[in-house]
Enzyme design. Structure first.
Site, mmCIF file in Angstrom:
data_model
loop_
_atom_site.group_PDB
_atom_site.id
_atom_site.type_symbol
_atom_site.label_atom_id
_atom_site.label_comp_id
_atom_site.label_asym_id
_atom_site.label_seq_id
_atom_site.Cartn_x
_atom_site.Cartn_y
_atom_site.Cartn_z
ATOM 1 N N THR A 7 0.875 -1.291 0.097
ATOM 2 C CA THR A 7 0.097 0.012 -0.065
ATOM 3 C C THR A 7 0.783 1.251 -0.112
ATOM 4 O O THR A 7 2.010 1.167 0.215
ATOM 5 C CB THR A 7 -0.970 -0.027 1.310
ATOM 6 O OG1 THR A 7 -1.861 1.152 1.000
ATOM 7 C CG2 THR A 7 -0.193 0.316 2.543
ATOM 8 N N ASN A 9 -0.726 3.869 1.117
ATOM 9 C CA ASN A 9 -1.792 4.657 2.044
ATOM 10 C C ASN A 9 -1.301 4.724 3.687
ATOM 11 O O ASN A 9 -1.395 3.763 4.262
ATOM 12 C CB ASN A 9 -3.092 3.951 2.000
ATOM 13 C CG ASN A 9 -4.309 4.655 2.962
ATOM 14 O OD1 ASN A 9 -3.853 5.347 3.688
ATOM 15 N ND2 ASN A 9 -5.618 4.399 2.537
ATOM 16 N N GLU A 38 -3.669 -3.357 -12.166
ATOM 17 C CA GLU A 38 -4.976 -3.347 -12.277
ATOM 18 C C GLU A 38 -5.683 -4.454 -11.394
ATOM 19 O O GLU A 38 -5.559 -5.564 -11.616
ATOM 20 C CB GLU A 38 -5.164 -3.584 -13.950
ATOM 21 C CG GLU A 38 -5.009 -2.511 -14.811
ATOM 22 C CD GLU A 38 -5.709 -2.778 -16.018
ATOM 23 O OE1 GLU A 38 -6.820 -3.005 -16.248
ATOM 24 O OE2 GLU A 38 -5.017 -2.838 -16.941
ATOM 25 N N ASP A 67 -8.066 -5.471 0.251
ATOM 26 C CA ASP A 67 -9.053 -4.829 -0.750
ATOM 27 C C ASP A 67 -10.358 -4.553 0.140
ATOM 28 O O ASP A 67 -10.813 -5.594 0.731
ATOM 29 C CB ASP A 67 -9.204 -5.676 -1.944
ATOM 30 C CG ASP A 67 -9.934 -4.898 -3.113
ATOM 31 O OD1 ASP A 67 -9.657 -3.796 -3.338
ATOM 32 O OD2 ASP A 67 -10.960 -5.528 -3.481
ATOM 33 N N GLY A 148 -14.214 8.660 1.939
ATOM 34 C CA GLY A 148 -15.009 7.861 1.183
ATOM 35 C C GLY A 148 -16.447 7.933 1.690
ATOM 36 O O GLY A 148 -16.970 8.873 1.569
ATOM 37 N N TYR A 149 -17.188 6.972 1.745
ATOM 38 C CA TYR A 149 -18.498 6.597 2.019
ATOM 39 C C TYR A 149 -18.877 6.946 3.491
ATOM 40 O O TYR A 149 -19.997 6.710 3.836
ATOM 41 C CB TYR A 149 -19.157 5.360 1.658
ATOM 42 C CG TYR A 149 -18.880 4.970 0.032
ATOM 43 C CD1 TYR A 149 -19.762 5.519 -0.853
ATOM 44 C CD2 TYR A 149 -17.665 4.209 -0.414
ATOM 45 C CE1 TYR A 149 -19.548 5.456 -2.256
ATOM 46 C CE2 TYR A 149 -17.784 4.107 -1.785
ATOM 47 C CZ TYR A 149 -18.489 4.528 -2.652
ATOM 48 O OH TYR A 149 -18.331 4.340 -3.913
ATOM 49 N N ASP A 150 -18.042 7.408 4.424
ATOM 50 C CA ASP A 150 -18.280 7.437 5.881
ATOM 51 C C ASP A 150 -19.356 8.202 6.220
ATOM 52 O O ASP A 150 -20.195 7.647 7.107
ATOM 53 C CB ASP A 150 -17.057 7.864 6.646
ATOM 54 C CG ASP A 150 -15.758 6.889 6.658
ATOM 55 O OD1 ASP A 150 -16.093 5.730 6.509
ATOM 56 O OD2 ASP A 150 -14.541 7.187 7.005
ATOM 57 N N ARG A 176 -11.587 -2.839 8.452
ATOM 58 C CA ARG A 176 -10.482 -3.084 8.151
ATOM 59 C C ARG A 176 -9.639 -3.268 9.597
ATOM 60 O O ARG A 176 -8.940 -4.266 9.757
ATOM 61 C CB ARG A 176 -9.787 -1.522 8.082
ATOM 62 C CG ARG A 176 -8.614 -1.667 6.903
ATOM 63 C CD ARG A 176 -8.205 -0.286 6.244
ATOM 64 N NE ARG A 176 -8.861 0.749 6.675
ATOM 65 C CZ ARG A 176 -9.925 0.922 5.766
ATOM 66 N NH1 ARG A 176 -10.057 0.380 4.691
ATOM 67 N NH2 ARG A 176 -10.777 2.127 6.170
HETATM 68 P P1 IMP Z 1 -9.547 0.219 -0.549
HETATM 69 O O1 IMP Z 1 -9.434 -1.325 -1.092
HETATM 70 O O2 IMP Z 1 -9.126 0.141 0.983
HETATM 71 O O3 IMP Z 1 -8.452 1.130 -1.360
HETATM 72 O O4 IMP Z 1 -10.913 0.725 -0.684
HETATM 73 C C1 IMP Z 1 -11.481 0.900 -1.681
HETATM 74 C C2 IMP Z 1 -12.648 1.992 -1.901
HETATM 75 O O5 IMP Z 1 -13.651 1.692 -0.840
HETATM 76 C C3 IMP Z 1 -12.122 3.428 -1.293
HETATM 77 O O6 IMP Z 1 -11.760 4.256 -2.222
HETATM 78 C C4 IMP Z 1 -13.557 3.820 -0.504
HETATM 79 O O7 IMP Z 1 -14.440 4.361 -1.621
HETATM 80 C C5 IMP Z 1 -14.149 2.612 -0.176
HETATM 81 N N1 IMP Z 1 -13.869 2.384 1.252
HETATM 82 C C6 IMP Z 1 -13.219 1.475 1.866
HETATM 83 N N2 IMP Z 1 -13.264 1.555 3.200
HETATM 84 C C7 IMP Z 1 -13.632 2.667 3.609
HETATM 85 C C8 IMP Z 1 -13.973 3.172 4.532
HETATM 86 O O8 IMP Z 1 -13.522 2.725 5.869
HETATM 87 N N3 IMP Z 1 -14.792 4.409 4.749
HETATM 88 C C9 IMP Z 1 -15.300 4.921 3.681
HETATM 89 N N4 IMP Z 1 -15.268 4.402 2.647
HETATM 90 C C10 IMP Z 1 -14.281 3.359 2.361
#
Ligand code: IMP
Length: 195
Positions: A7, A9, A38, A67, A148-150, A176
């Site tokens: 990551t 992040n 991808e 993911d 994100g969608y929080d 997570r």
């Molecule tokens: P990633 O795989 O952790 O990068 O998450 C992919 C996408 O899922 C992010 O870009 C967010 O749109 C959404 N997402 C994942 N975890 C969260 C969260 O804890 N809060 C809000 N959105 C989330």
């Protein structure tokens, strides 16, 4: 033990470093890896595996890749594996707007957040850990923290959206955190057996 966490992040990195102080975590920033992978999988597990296998083959180190996404029952699982790029621009604001539009007139608003972690150990064996939290999709954004969608994800037990929680509060119950916790118990057991 040294593990590559696939990551860039920093938020995820500090979370895992906090939880696993006995493990040396190396990140993609540490190895200056800018490869674009991808995520073509149809499931969260497939996408986590695609990333983990790629870096395991490249660096010959144990790897963790994760993911995550939001799954809405009434939308047949949307945005699902497309959570990051649900709307054309993929910005958080546009994704949330699109989700609210798709949910207009829908009364069944159950949803869950999910994280799948794929860990490939030093023998090349794959291990999967899943964390899930269920909630409902609000009719408007509430709260300003998180990402994100929080602001749209309401957790009934806490009577708050993720965006109305402090980071510490969210990190105790989030998808997570739950997946990371499982991974943590697994790794700690290995340490204990090897002692
Ligand atoms: P990633 O795989 O952790 O990068 O998450 C992919 C996408 O899922 C992010 O870009 C967010 O749109 C959404 N997402 C994942 N975890 C969260 C969260 O804890 N809060 C809000 N959105 C989330």
């Amino acid at each position: 033990m040294k593990i590559l966490f696939a990551t860039h992040n920093n938020h995820k990195v500090s979370e895992i470093k906090n939880m696993l102080p006995e493990v040396t975590i190396v990140t993609l920033d540490d190895v200056q890896d800018e490869d674009e992978i991808e995520e073509t999988g149809l499931t969260f597990s497939e996408n986590a595996a695609i990333k983990a296998r790629y870096y395991y083959q490249k660096y010959h180190l144990p790897v963790i890749a994760d993911d995550s996404g939001l799954v809405v029952t009434a939308l047949n699982g949307e945005p699902g594996v497309h959570s990051a790029r649900y709307s054309p621009s993929g910005s958080y604001a546009a994704n949330n707007q699109l989700l609210l539009e798709r949910m207009a007139n829908i009364s069944h608003r159950e949803a869950y957040f999910i994280t799948v972690i794929c860990f490939i150990d030093n023998f090349g064996k794959e291990h999967y850990f899943t964390g899930k939290i269920t909630g409902t999709i609000t009719k408007e954004e509430k709260g300003t923290s998180g990402f994100g969608y929080d602001p749209l994800f309401y957790v009934p037990e806490f009577r708050k959206t993720f965006a109305e929680m402090s980071l510490a509060e969210k990190n105790k119950i989030s998808h997570r955190a739950l997946a990371l916790n499982q991974f943590k118990y697994y790794i700690q057991n290995i340490f204990q057996k090897n002692r």
